[in-house]
Write a protein that holds these residues in place. Structure first.
Motif, PDB file in Angstrom:
ATOM      1  N   ALA A 122      66.008 -50.862-104.734  1.00 13.46           N
ATOM      2  CA  ALA A 122      66.151 -50.184-103.075  1.00 13.46           C
ATOM      3  C   ALA A 122      66.188 -50.725-102.239  1.00 13.46           C
ATOM      4  CB  ALA A 122      64.900 -49.567-103.266  1.00 13.46           C
ATOM      5  N   PRO A 123      66.950 -50.551-101.242  1.00 14.05           N
ATOM      6  CA  PRO A 123      67.769 -49.429-101.221  1.00 14.05           C
ATOM      7  C   PRO A 123      68.762 -49.492-102.079  1.00 14.05           C
ATOM      8  CG  PRO A 123      67.765 -50.767 -99.137  1.00 14.05           C
ATOM      9  CD  PRO A 123      66.955 -51.113-100.023  1.00 14.05           C
TER      10      PRO A 123
ATOM     11  N   GLU B 292      66.417 -46.824 -93.765  1.00 16.34           N
ATOM     12  CA  GLU B 292      67.373 -46.041 -91.816  1.00 16.34           C
ATOM     13  C   GLU B 292      67.984 -47.021 -91.607  1.00 16.34           C
ATOM     14  OE1 GLU B 292      66.960 -43.359 -90.161  1.00 16.34           O
ATOM     15  OE2 GLU B 292      66.207 -42.260 -92.293  1.00 16.34           O
ATOM     16  N   LYS B 293      67.285 -48.598 -91.355  1.00 17.45           N
ATOM     17  CA  LYS B 293      68.292 -49.671 -91.975  1.00 17.45           C
ATOM     18  C   LYS B 293      69.711 -49.620 -91.640  1.00 17.45           C
ATOM     19  CE  LYS B 293      68.278 -54.357 -90.601  1.00 17.45           C
ATOM     20  NZ  LYS B 293      66.916 -55.418 -90.970  1.00 17.45           N
ATOM     21  N   VAL B 294      69.641 -48.969 -93.349  1.00 17.72           N
ATOM     22  CA  VAL B 294      71.061 -49.157 -93.493  1.00 17.72           C
ATOM     23  C   VAL B 294      72.067 -48.345 -93.465  1.00 17.72           C
ATOM     24  CG1 VAL B 294      72.180 -48.617 -95.830  1.00 17.72           C
ATOM     25  CG2 VAL B 294      70.345 -49.965 -96.320  1.00 17.72           C
TER      26      VAL B 294
ATOM     27  N   CYS C 208      70.812 -43.674-101.804  1.00 20.29           N
ATOM     28  CA  CYS C 208      69.721 -42.799-101.624  1.00 20.29           C
ATOM     29  C   CYS C 208      68.646 -42.378-100.978  1.00 20.29           C
ATOM     30  CB  CYS C 208      69.129 -43.966-102.520  1.00 20.29           C
ATOM     31  SG  CYS C 208      68.278 -42.794-103.922  1.00 20.29           S
ATOM     32  N   ARG C 209      68.337 -40.948-100.717  1.00 21.47           N
ATOM     33  CA  ARG C 209      67.019 -40.937 -99.928  1.00 21.47           C
ATOM     34  C   ARG C 209      65.841 -40.478-100.760  1.00 21.47           C
ATOM     35  NH1 ARG C 209      68.927 -35.574 -98.299  1.00 21.47           N
ATOM     36  NH2 ARG C 209      69.513 -33.989 -99.388  1.00 21.47           N
ATOM     37  N   SER C 210      65.593 -41.418-101.731  1.00 21.76           N
ATOM     38  CA  SER C 210      64.299 -41.343-102.317  1.00 21.76           C
ATOM     39  C   SER C 210      63.162 -42.195-101.596  1.00 21.76           C
ATOM     40  CB  SER C 210      64.192 -42.274-103.666  1.00 21.76           C
ATOM     41  OG  SER C 210      64.414 -44.204-103.570  1.00 21.76           O
ATOM     42  N   VAL C 211      61.850 -41.865-101.877  1.00 20.73           N
ATOM     43  CA  VAL C 211      60.635 -42.699-101.519  1.00 20.73           C
ATOM     44  C   VAL C 211      61.075 -44.356-101.679  1.00 20.73           C
ATOM     45  CG1 VAL C 211      58.206 -42.838-101.140  1.00 20.73           C
ATOM     46  CG2 VAL C 211      59.544 -40.618-101.221  1.00 20.73           C
TER      47      VAL C 211
ATOM     48  N   CYS D 282      63.774 -45.795-101.731  1.00 22.05           N
ATOM     49  CA  CYS D 282      64.714 -46.308-100.764  1.00 22.05           C
ATOM     50  C   CYS D 282      64.555 -46.405 -99.130  1.00 22.05           C
ATOM     51  CB  CYS D 282      66.286 -45.730-100.623  1.00 22.05           C
ATOM     52  SG  CYS D 282      66.856 -46.011-102.446  1.00 22.05           S
ATOM     53  N   ASP D 283      63.057 -45.224 -98.747  1.00 19.76           N
ATOM     54  CA  ASP D 283      62.349 -45.463 -97.597  1.00 19.76           C
ATOM     55  C   ASP D 283      61.432 -46.271 -97.065  1.00 19.76           C
ATOM     56  OD1 ASP D 283      63.634 -42.540 -96.881  1.00 19.76           O
ATOM     57  OD2 ASP D 283      61.779 -41.492 -97.106  1.00 19.76           O
TER      58      ASP D 283
END
Length: 160
Positions: free
Chosen positions: A131-132, A94-96, A83-86, A88-89
């Protein structure tokens, strides 16, 4: 794609069009069934559906390209979608991604040579409070930690 497989897909399209009809509301269910059975909706299949339904091929392609669960080409047995939502950010996406890329030997958007894994982003999965998050095929994983992610990877790597 082998000629035999192409023929099977075209025959299948005729069958599911008979089942769903040619109304515009039938387009997504038809494409979904093609995807489910053959793991992709190749261009020739999109052309056939468009012709039978009497709609422009671009309309069919726009549906296939819009939905992340529809693919023009076959992907891996395991499709890992981050997932690239805010949310999750902010929660460590990024670590995932770094762990997945390192452990699978892939970059986002790639499929392994053995067609076992595909790694890609997906838009918001609606799990912002957990999230994430990551979806592997139809299974969703939330509140990912490093330990949880390694456990998930271990399980799918053990599944042949």
């Amino acid at each position: 794609m082998f000629v035999n497989e192409k023929e099977k897909i075209l025959e299948f399209i005729d069958t599911i069009i008979d089942k769903h009809g040619i109304e515009r509301t039938s387009l997504l269910p038809i494409l979904g069934e093609i995807q489910e059975k053959f793991k992709c909706v190749p261009e020739f299949a999109q052309q056939r559906v468009a012709k039978i339904m009497d709609i422009h091929p671009v309309e069919v392609y726009s549906v296939v390209s819009f939905y992340s669960f529809l693919n023009v080409e076959k992907k891996g047995k395991y499709i890992l979608r981050v997932c690239r939502s805010v949310s999750c950010d902010l929660a460590g996406k990024e670590k995932v991604v770094n762990i997945l890329e390192r452990e699978l030997g892939l970059k986002i958007g790639e499929t392994s040579a053995d067609k076992k894994y595909t790694l890609e982003y997906t838009n918001c999965m609606g799990l912002c409070d957990e999230a994430p998050s990551l979806a592997i095929n139809d299974q969703v994983y939330t509140k990912l930690t490093t330990e949880k992610l390694y456990q998930i990877l271990s399980e799918i790597k053990e599944n042949k």
